[in-house]
Design a protein around this motif. Sequence first.
Motif, PDB file in Angstrom:
ATOM      1  N   GLY A 115       0.813  -1.211   0.000  1.00 33.29           N
ATOM      2  CA  GLY A 115       0.000   0.000   0.000  1.00 33.29           C
ATOM      3  C   GLY A 115       0.837   1.247   0.000  1.00 33.29           C
ATOM      4  O   GLY A 115       1.742   1.389  -0.831  1.00 33.29           O
ATOM      5  N   VAL A 116       0.509   2.112   0.936  1.00 35.48           N
ATOM      6  CA  VAL A 116       1.070   3.456   0.973  1.00 35.48           C
ATOM      7  C   VAL A 116       2.524   3.464   1.435  1.00 35.48           C
ATOM      8  O   VAL A 116       2.806   3.682   2.596  1.00 35.48           O
ATOM      9  CB  VAL A 116       0.212   4.314   1.917  1.00 35.48           C
ATOM     10  CG1 VAL A 116       0.702   5.740   1.941  1.00 35.48           C
ATOM     11  CG2 VAL A 116      -1.238   4.257   1.488  1.00 35.48           C
TER      12      VAL A 116
ATOM     13  N   VAL B  75       5.034  -0.748  -6.147  1.00 36.98           N
ATOM     14  CA  VAL B  75       5.145  -0.292  -7.533  1.00 36.98           C
ATOM     15  C   VAL B  75       3.745  -0.281  -8.134  1.00 36.98           C
ATOM     16  O   VAL B  75       3.144  -1.323  -8.343  1.00 36.98           O
ATOM     17  CB  VAL B  75       6.063  -1.229  -8.340  1.00 36.98           C
ATOM     18  CG1 VAL B  75       6.068  -0.839  -9.816  1.00 36.98           C
ATOM     19  CG2 VAL B  75       7.477  -1.200  -7.772  1.00 36.98           C
ATOM     20  N   TRP B  76       3.222   0.933  -8.369  1.00 40.47           N
ATOM     21  CA  TRP B  76       1.863   1.026  -8.921  1.00 40.47           C
ATOM     22  C   TRP B  76       1.868   1.186 -10.432  1.00 40.47           C
ATOM     23  O   TRP B  76       0.837   1.003 -11.081  1.00 40.47           O
ATOM     24  CB  TRP B  76       1.081   2.161  -8.266  1.00 40.47           C
ATOM     25  CG  TRP B  76       1.743   3.513  -8.310  1.00 40.47           C
ATOM     26  CD1 TRP B  76       2.450   4.106  -7.314  1.00 40.47           C
ATOM     27  CD2 TRP B  76       1.752   4.429  -9.406  1.00 40.47           C
ATOM     28  NE1 TRP B  76       2.903   5.334  -7.719  1.00 40.47           N
ATOM     29  CE2 TRP B  76       2.491   5.559  -9.000  1.00 40.47           C
ATOM     30  CE3 TRP B  76       1.221   4.414 -10.701  1.00 40.47           C
ATOM     31  CZ2 TRP B  76       2.714   6.663  -9.840  1.00 40.47           C
ATOM     32  CZ3 TRP B  76       1.431   5.511 -11.537  1.00 40.47           C
ATOM     33  CH2 TRP B  76       2.176   6.625 -11.100  1.00 40.47           C
TER      34      TRP B  76
ATOM     35  N   GLU C 236      15.621  -3.673 -11.492  1.00 37.01           N
ATOM     36  CA  GLU C 236      14.515  -3.106 -12.255  1.00 37.01           C
ATOM     37  C   GLU C 236      13.426  -2.552 -11.315  1.00 37.01           C
ATOM     38  O   GLU C 236      12.931  -1.442 -11.510  1.00 37.01           O
ATOM     39  CB  GLU C 236      13.907  -4.240 -13.093  1.00 37.01           C
ATOM     40  CG  GLU C 236      13.392  -3.874 -14.449  1.00 37.01           C
ATOM     41  CD  GLU C 236      12.980  -5.153 -15.159  1.00 37.01           C
ATOM     42  OE1 GLU C 236      11.779  -5.443 -15.152  1.00 37.01           O
ATOM     43  OE2 GLU C 236      13.882  -5.886 -15.670  1.00 37.01           O
ATOM     44  N   VAL C 237      13.077  -3.344 -10.323  1.00 39.27           N
ATOM     45  CA  VAL C 237      12.050  -2.923  -9.368  1.00 39.27           C
ATOM     46  C   VAL C 237      12.510  -1.664  -8.635  1.00 39.27           C
ATOM     47  O   VAL C 237      11.750  -0.715  -8.448  1.00 39.27           O
ATOM     48  CB  VAL C 237      11.734  -4.053  -8.363  1.00 39.27           C
ATOM     49  CG1 VAL C 237      10.910  -3.541  -7.181  1.00 39.27           C
ATOM     50  CG2 VAL C 237      11.017  -5.192  -9.065  1.00 39.27           C
TER      51      VAL C 237
ATOM     52  N   LEU D  51       4.019  -5.695  -5.532  1.00 39.18           N
ATOM     53  CA  LEU D  51       2.875  -5.641  -6.446  1.00 39.18           C
ATOM     54  C   LEU D  51       1.568  -5.990  -5.747  1.00 39.18           C
ATOM     55  O   LEU D  51       1.494  -6.948  -4.989  1.00 39.18           O
ATOM     56  CB  LEU D  51       3.073  -6.638  -7.593  1.00 39.18           C
ATOM     57  CG  LEU D  51       3.865  -6.188  -8.815  1.00 39.18           C
ATOM     58  CD1 LEU D  51       3.922  -7.314  -9.835  1.00 39.18           C
ATOM     59  CD2 LEU D  51       3.251  -4.934  -9.436  1.00 39.18           C
ATOM     60  N   THR D  52       0.514  -5.225  -6.054  1.00 39.94           N
ATOM     61  CA  THR D  52      -0.840  -5.462  -5.556  1.00 39.94           C
ATOM     62  C   THR D  52      -1.705  -6.003  -6.690  1.00 39.94           C
ATOM     63  O   THR D  52      -1.741  -5.372  -7.738  1.00 39.94           O
ATOM     64  CB  THR D  52      -1.479  -4.135  -5.080  1.00 39.94           C
ATOM     65  OG1 THR D  52      -0.568  -3.437  -4.261  1.00 39.94           O
ATOM     66  CG2 THR D  52      -2.781  -4.390  -4.359  1.00 39.94           C
TER      67      THR D  52
END
Lengths: 456, 402
Positions: free
Chosen positions: A16-17, A22-23, A290-291, A407-408
Amino acid sequence: MSKPQKQIHLAAHFPGVNNTTVWSDPRAGSHIDFGSFTHFARTAERAKFDFLFLAEGLRLREHAGEIYDLDVVGRPDTFTVLAALAAVTEHLGLTGTINSTFNEPYEVARQFASLDHLTEGRAAWNVVTSWDAFTGENFRRGGFLPQEERYTRAAEFLATAHELFDSWRGDEILADPATGTFLGDAKAGAFVHSGRHFDIQGRFNVPRSPQGRPVIFQAGDSDEGREFAASDADAIFSRYATLEEGQAFYADVKRRLARYGRRPEQLKILPAATFALGDTDAEAEELAREVRRQQVSGATALRHLEFVWNRDLSAYDPDGPLPDIDPLVSDGHIAEGRAQVRMYRDPLATAREWRERAAAHGWSIRDLVINTGNRQNFVGSPETIARSIDALVQADAADGFILVPHLTPGGLDAFADRVVPLLQERGVFRTEYEGPTLRHHLGLEHPDGSGAARAA
Amino acid sequence: MSSAPSAPLHLAVALDGTGWHPASWREPASRPRELFTARYWAGLVTEAERGLLDLVTIEDGLGLQSSHFLEPDDRTDQVRGRLDAVLTAARVAPLTRHIGLVPTAVVTHTEPFHLSKAIATLDHVSSGRAGVRVQITARPHEAAHFGRRTIEPIDAYDSPAAQDLVTDLFDEAADYTEVLRRLWDSWEDGAEIRDAATGRFIDRDRLHPIDFEGRRFSVRGPSITPRPPQGQPVVTALGHQTVPYRLIARQADIGYVTAHDPGQARAIVAEIRAEQEAAGRAGEPLHVFGDVVVFLDETERAARDRLSRLDTAAGSPYESDAPVFTGTPAQLADLLQELQAAGLSGFRLRPAVLGHDLPALTRGLVPELQHRGAFRRAYEADTLRGLLGFARPANRYATTAA
């Protein structure tokens, strides 16, 4: 005689916040839709994790007087999501951060006792404190609490909540239609608490819940925070997911337990940890890089530098050298509502050190932030990650980890499918849940004085 | 026999313990030992959904139930203890698909910021089926559970001191509800932009502080939770006199009233409409539902016998603020249509014994009303607002073109 293998505890933090999440990845889903929570919780349960963890925020973070817009902003209510998740899971523990400063003990105790009933014994409370007027502006109470009273109020809050949980023994509800007796004790739930922060009395209106009390987590790292955890918590979230730091923290906190007549196994130490999982170690290293670049854009790097410099650096080029001006030392801070601010206690020294490191490596602002910030704790193939986690736990650097995927909601899937089976093969992680409640998963005793297994 | 009315009739059921009669837990159809399980509540709500009801309300309170209105008692022969209603609603949300979920929340001692995000989240987890019933408490012993304010005991409800206290608490409730609504609007729809090109997750210009300043508290905002699917979850309140009618008129989407006959129903609706006009909300959609306690059986005699059997078990005749109905589904349908003709747009039925009267409503009353063309035969909308015939409201803070 060789030491028996410790069993690892694993949990998952819903992404989350924070700047770990990564969004911008095309696979990233909503962090609000209940479907995301369902997917994430079911993955954690499929992997036989101990629990899912939700953080809390009570005011949107700000930077230079404006709402911070580069990371994920916004989240649903902790209690409500956990109660709904109980409907789509059967065993998974459900842990939520709930602030003790902007709530009252009667209200929070009844919410947690209700949650423990509605989850059939899977509720846990991460007790946090706050003192800042910034968050207080959203509440009747305001930002009233002097910082030095944070832990005294939290300790009294928790003690009061325990008095409320304990005000029912658990055998009062007879509900016998023949005799017409519903309640076996006319005074069930009676309590009186008189203290510095709370002076309350009456009748608690939620009968004793399956776990007696929810499992208590604590997350502070200061001396007072460690002491609070040693005296009152069942588990502690730490930041130290490496061998030496982890062992030092582990030894320190476990040593403190004796002071309160508690045994080392009565407090689980669970650092938060990120991971990058690949088919091979080399592929995972590449993924981790990369992330990291996705997590730190040029704009993010500049804002991160502003946390330390405490001044507007928007004129600087994130791909250029670090500013040669010094941080602004003042009472006000450019970033409000962020935990990171506390990490830089001596900004002048941090700035000096960062300038030296950047110059030595030829790093730009963005390179510097990428290389000094949160790196993934576990990077490698499934075998490498399973081995690293096991090694840290067996070496008493932790009792397990709270994994923070980037990741979400799919960030846990590969870990569940590929790393967990290897830990199970090593005999250090469960293949089935041992019992129905979170106390069973964590090997904690029931507060009524018997082993957790009793309640099965 | 009444003819089919032009407007559809709305039906809600009020869930409380094992039912509204204090001896209801002793009936064979009740499951009093399961009261504190999710399974029990899921069973009730799915039964209500089977009957195509608009919504369920779930009662709550910040103290142990009592047979006295303002004081605790030490009785052991009635149901005592309850789970948090918002959490109960959230627990059953994923198990249902259409029915509205309206937990009760006491606003006198809680924080509007917390409740706002909880109800917004209930709306997110139920895909647009959340509401809330706001309730005050004037009970001194419940104030003592919080220790933040003292509420003086009142003797008679119609004394000037009592009226001052109640007016004060309802004014605070109006402020509280205003904060809930502003926080729900504090994120514009579409504020989450995920603009990879500029690296911005949200458009901060579409998030708004609410800067509420009231007599008892202030709240800055914006919410931490994005605007819920319905935009504004449905706000409801129960009222018995002018002061609460004013709260209903100012702030609610549904008011529950306790009209005992058509004349009284007409008078209450007129008073609420007048208050609505005074509050500048004339013409805005506001349902007035009648509350009725229901003993429903195949014959009127059986219903009356059941009431007297329960009264004997309880040791005293049942009393209620709402009218108490005993009879058959056809008789209840007659009564509801008569009250509807007097201006009520729906009903919140309080089953006397949930295990008996809830299925009697869903399997007896509902088919009877359907037969008369007075009630839906299938859910016609996915959200609670949709079922109630309300549009999704515009956002008061919206600055950007939709």
